[in-house]
Design an enzyme around this catalytic site. Sequence first.
Site, short mmCIF file in Angstrom:
data_model
loop_
_atom_site.label_atom_id
_atom_site.label_comp_id
_atom_site.label_asym_id
_atom_site.label_seq_id
_atom_site.Cartn_x
_atom_site.Cartn_y
_atom_site.Cartn_z
N HIS A 112 0.84 -0.99 0.04
CA HIS A 112 -0.08 0.20 0.09
C HIS A 112 1.01 1.32 -0.07
CE1 HIS A 112 -2.51 -2.85 2.30
NE2 HIS A 112 -3.49 -2.19 1.83
N ASP A 115 2.23 1.86 3.36
CA ASP A 115 3.22 1.19 4.09
C ASP A 115 4.69 1.49 3.86
OD1 ASP A 115 0.74 -0.63 4.19
OD2 ASP A 115 1.46 -1.82 2.30
C1 XLS Z 1 -7.65 -6.59 4.45
C2 XLS Z 1 -7.30 -6.66 3.09
C3 XLS Z 1 -6.14 -5.59 2.88
C4 XLS Z 1 -6.12 -5.92 1.17
C5 XLS Z 1 -5.35 -4.78 0.63
O1 XLS Z 1 -8.27 -7.22 5.00
O2 XLS Z 1 -6.75 -7.95 2.96
O3 XLS Z 1 -5.06 -6.01 3.31
O4 XLS Z 1 -5.61 -7.06 0.94
O5 XLS Z 1 -5.74 -3.49 0.86
#
Ligand code: XLS
Length: 449
Positions: A112, A115
């Site tokens: 993300h 991140d």
């Molecule tokens: C959360 C999601 C997230 C997505 C990406 O539950 O799994 O991590 O994969 O935003």
Amino acid sequence: MSTPFIGKREYFPGIGRIPYEGLGSDNPLAFKHYDANKKIGDKTMAEHLRFAVCYWHSFCNAGHDPFGPGTRHYPWDAPLAANDSPLARAEAKIDAAFEFFTKLGVPYYCFHDIDMAPDADDVATYEKNLKHMVALAKDRQKASGVKLLWGTANLFSHPRYMNGAATNPDFAVVARAAAQVKNALDATVELGGENYVFWGGREGYASLHNTNMKRELDHMARFLTMARDYGRSIGFNGVYLIEPKPMEPMKHQYDFDSATVAGFLLKHGLDRDFKLNIEANHATLSGHTFEHDLQVASDHGLLGSIDANRGNAQNGWDTDQFPTDLYDTVGAMLVVLRQGGLAPGGLNFDAKVRRESTDAEDLFLAHIGGMDAFARGLEVAHALLTRSPWETWRQQRYASFDSGAGKDFENGKLKFADLHALASSSGEPAKISGRQERYENLLNQYLLR
Ligand code: XLS
Ligand code: CA
Ligand code: CA
């Protein structure tokens, strides 16, 4: 990727490149099943499985939960002696991340925007941070050979998104979310990302008393259409992915499951550009099996990628555990192999080690276990499809549609009254066993071979 790439300092000392040692080895830091170059059919394991490590759980989440702070010490997140700043820590973190990817031997990662780069309320500062980190990521991708499976924007952590992002009742927030998606798309293109994910973080509602669901869903379709067009205009040729989840953080999430998202994409004419990213734990939260949601997506021609993890049978939330259940991985790989593979999607470990797992080594062990579980799942699924009677049995179950009136029915050549006439002249149909146990035994036989 033969020599582990090391940044300014080594973050996982004492651990080298993870080797394949096979089932005879008791070395915890070795693969028992995942042999990257081993051919399964016409592709290598690495080509079939296309593993990715996720940035958020592995390098950002130190184990905090609603009852307490993190338990893991991340050296890249500790105050740095000289030049300490959020950006300096992000630089340390990216070195740790690429060291980990390289030592583990995965071909891909996912991230993300926030991140990798420090967030900021001010759009210009946020953009500056992200651009700085993307330039570093580009260098490290080049040096290590590790590629980007998908990028995404975090539209759920900042308090401004508490009522949703694209579906927020306040247009100012919708526009702010677009600014983030624009930057995350720019970053994905710059890094050669093969897909771009939209997980509808807080796109949903807590109460229908204050929610105009139809209007919010129309806004979501408009937002996705605009994002798609922007991405294409800057040269993104990859696949857009929507990741279903039924609940958490919202009581009801709009992208509930595969069937819901497939209907939404078809209704809004988005099914040519968008596919689905199916996460195991999200499928089970929606009351389905992992395999079910994969199959629904695949049957619509919409299975794009997988977030590989698992939930916990005894509780009802998103535990994001590493996948170790071989029934799950065989089931998943049956769906993937039947549709001819996942590329340009892959298997992203959207999974976290337990809060009580506090050694740096645990992150390696968790990924090794997940990779081995999918490698074995691939081998067994491939053997079942190519060497066992499984597919013949399934085909024979539908044999009555292969010729005669059954075939005419499938081809639309019969009228409803013809079915009545056929039933009236044929007597009670004979019972035909579904033979579920025969399949279960065959699966175990191949699993234990
Ligand atoms: C959360 C999601 C997230 C997505 C990406 O539950 O799994 O991590 O994969 O935003
Ligand atoms: Ca996910
Ligand atoms: Ca999850």
